[in-house]
Scaffold this active site. Sequence first.
Site, PDB file in Angstrom:
ATOM      1  N   ASP A 228      -8.561 -14.659  -1.983  1.00  0.00           N
ATOM      2  CA  ASP A 228      -9.475 -13.671  -2.576  1.00  0.00           C
ATOM      3  C   ASP A 228      -8.822 -12.294  -2.653  1.00  0.00           C
ATOM      4  O   ASP A 228      -8.011 -11.935  -1.800  1.00  0.00           O
ATOM      5  CB  ASP A 228     -10.757 -13.608  -1.736  1.00  0.00           C
TER       6      ASP A 228
ATOM      7  N   LEU B  57       5.199 -31.532   1.606  1.00  0.00           N
ATOM      8  CA  LEU B  57       3.959 -30.758   1.753  1.00  0.00           C
ATOM      9  C   LEU B  57       2.931 -31.243   0.736  1.00  0.00           C
ATOM     10  O   LEU B  57       3.258 -31.411  -0.440  1.00  0.00           O
ATOM     11  CB  LEU B  57       4.257 -29.265   1.502  1.00  0.00           C
TER      12      LEU B  57
ATOM     13  N   HIS C 171      -4.806 -11.999 -11.220  1.00  0.00           N
ATOM     14  CA  HIS C 171      -4.733 -13.457 -11.081  1.00  0.00           C
ATOM     15  C   HIS C 171      -3.296 -13.942 -11.310  1.00  0.00           C
ATOM     16  O   HIS C 171      -2.829 -14.852 -10.631  1.00  0.00           O
ATOM     17  CB  HIS C 171      -5.693 -14.134 -12.055  1.00  0.00           C
TER      18      HIS C 171
HETATM   19  C1  IPE Z   1     -14.092 -17.365  -3.575  1.00  0.00           C
HETATM   20  O1  IPE Z   1     -13.937 -16.042  -3.996  1.00  0.00           O
HETATM   21  C2  IPE Z   1     -13.522 -18.305  -4.585  1.00  0.00           C
HETATM   22  C3  IPE Z   1     -12.075 -18.257  -4.754  1.00  0.00           C
HETATM   23  C4  IPE Z   1     -11.221 -17.541  -4.078  1.00  0.00           C
HETATM   24  C5  IPE Z   1     -11.576 -19.124  -5.787  1.00  0.00           C
HETATM   25  P1  IPE Z   1     -15.095 -15.259  -4.754  1.00  0.00           P
HETATM   26  O2  IPE Z   1     -14.539 -13.906  -5.038  1.00  0.00           O
HETATM   27  O3  IPE Z   1     -15.601 -16.030  -5.906  1.00  0.00           O
HETATM   28  O4  IPE Z   1     -16.229 -15.180  -3.650  1.00  0.00           O
HETATM   29  P2  IPE Z   1     -17.492 -14.215  -3.536  1.00  0.00           P
HETATM   30  O5  IPE Z   1     -18.200 -14.247  -4.860  1.00  0.00           O
HETATM   31  O6  IPE Z   1     -16.991 -12.836  -3.226  1.00  0.00           O
HETATM   32  O7  IPE Z   1     -18.301 -14.765  -2.411  1.00  0.00           O
HETATM   33  C1  IPE Z   2     -10.002 -14.547  -6.175  1.00  0.00           C
HETATM   34  O1  IPE Z   2      -9.876 -13.214  -6.514  1.00  0.00           O
HETATM   35  C2  IPE Z   2      -9.638 -15.471  -7.307  1.00  0.00           C
HETATM   36  C3  IPE Z   2     -10.786 -16.122  -7.973  1.00  0.00           C
HETATM   37  C4  IPE Z   2     -12.008 -16.097  -7.546  1.00  0.00           C
HETATM   38  C5  IPE Z   2     -10.496 -16.850  -9.176  1.00  0.00           C
HETATM   39  P1  IPE Z   2     -11.089 -12.395  -7.115  1.00  0.00           P
HETATM   40  O2  IPE Z   2     -10.994 -12.432  -8.591  1.00  0.00           O
HETATM   41  O3  IPE Z   2     -12.377 -12.870  -6.542  1.00  0.00           O
HETATM   42  O4  IPE Z   2     -10.756 -10.942  -6.581  1.00  0.00           O
HETATM   43  P2  IPE Z   2     -11.801  -9.840  -6.132  1.00  0.00           P
HETATM   44  O5  IPE Z   2     -12.595 -10.417  -4.999  1.00  0.00           O
HETATM   45  O6  IPE Z   2     -12.657  -9.520  -7.316  1.00  0.00           O
HETATM   46  O7  IPE Z   2     -10.946  -8.690  -5.705  1.00  0.00           O
HETATM   47 MG    MG Z   3     -13.451 -12.277  -4.920  1.00  0.00          MG
END
Ligand code: IPE
Ligand code: IPE
Ligand code: MG
Length: 235
Positions: free
Chosen positions: A16, A127, A33
């Site tokens: 995240d 792995l 991303h």
């Molecule tokens: C969790 O992250 C999903 C992934 C890392 C793929 P999110 O950014 O979607 O989670 P929330 O919405 O903050 O809980």
């Molecule tokens: C996690 O990073 C990746 C996905 C959920 C695809 P985020 O896109 O949720 O990044 P933040 O939380 O907005 O910084």
């Molecule tokens: Mg996020």
Amino acid sequence: MAVALVPPRHVAIVMDGNGRWAQRRFLPRLAGHKQGVESLRRCVQACAQRGIGVLTVFAFSSENWNRPQDEVSGLMELLAKALTREVPQLCKDGVRLHFVGERTGLSDKVREGLAQAERETAHNSRLVLNVCFNYGGRWDIAQAAAQLAARGEAITEASLDRAMALSHVPDPDLLIRTGGEMRLSNFLLWQAAYSELVFSDRLWPEFDEAALDEAIAAFHARERRFGKTSEQVKA
Ligand code: IPE
Ligand code: IPE
Ligand code: MG
């Protein structure tokens, strides 16, 4: 005499913080991303070097469909591109890919890409890399129960466990979430019952070898009791 610590067998990561990483640089979220894919490549190699047998990462949740449409389509595109680009290096590093999640709902192109990457890495054994994509812990529990019901099998912990999407690996020992949030967001609800949880403030694109080692050190400092007393565990 220093005792060599056994690395966790299975590490799971909620990757995240990509969006915030990009926003802090005044870049579009998708740039975050893209950088996240680089970070994953580095993490996979670091896990293999450390003797970790299984790495499971959360790449796209059942709920991430609710994001703006251009971000969703950008993520699908990024996955398709990463697959064709990364597979040769994954093979060199001995990485076997598994995609975990609901495949219906993905485009034919993405679905075929996933199946091909799985085929091309199926002979690797250093792995196991599980990429959870269009995955939710609740989806997994429900689909496992539905399979058992369709076969008329009794629902027990063991039968559910066998029907789950991650039945090919042991439960995660260490579950890391980057980006500072302290929640599971529907990741591995069943399998994380006894995982050690480590939360890192690093945003995923900045999660490097040192941060991984920090999380592993935190894991080694824990006493895993599995319901027993500390005295029983030490005996
Ligand atoms: C969790 O992250 C999903 C992934 C890392 C793929 P999110 O950014 O979607 O989670 P929330 O919405 O903050 O809980
Ligand atoms: C996690 O990073 C990746 C996905 C959920 C695809 P985020 O896109 O949720 O990044 P933040 O939380 O907005 O910084
Ligand atoms: Mg996020």
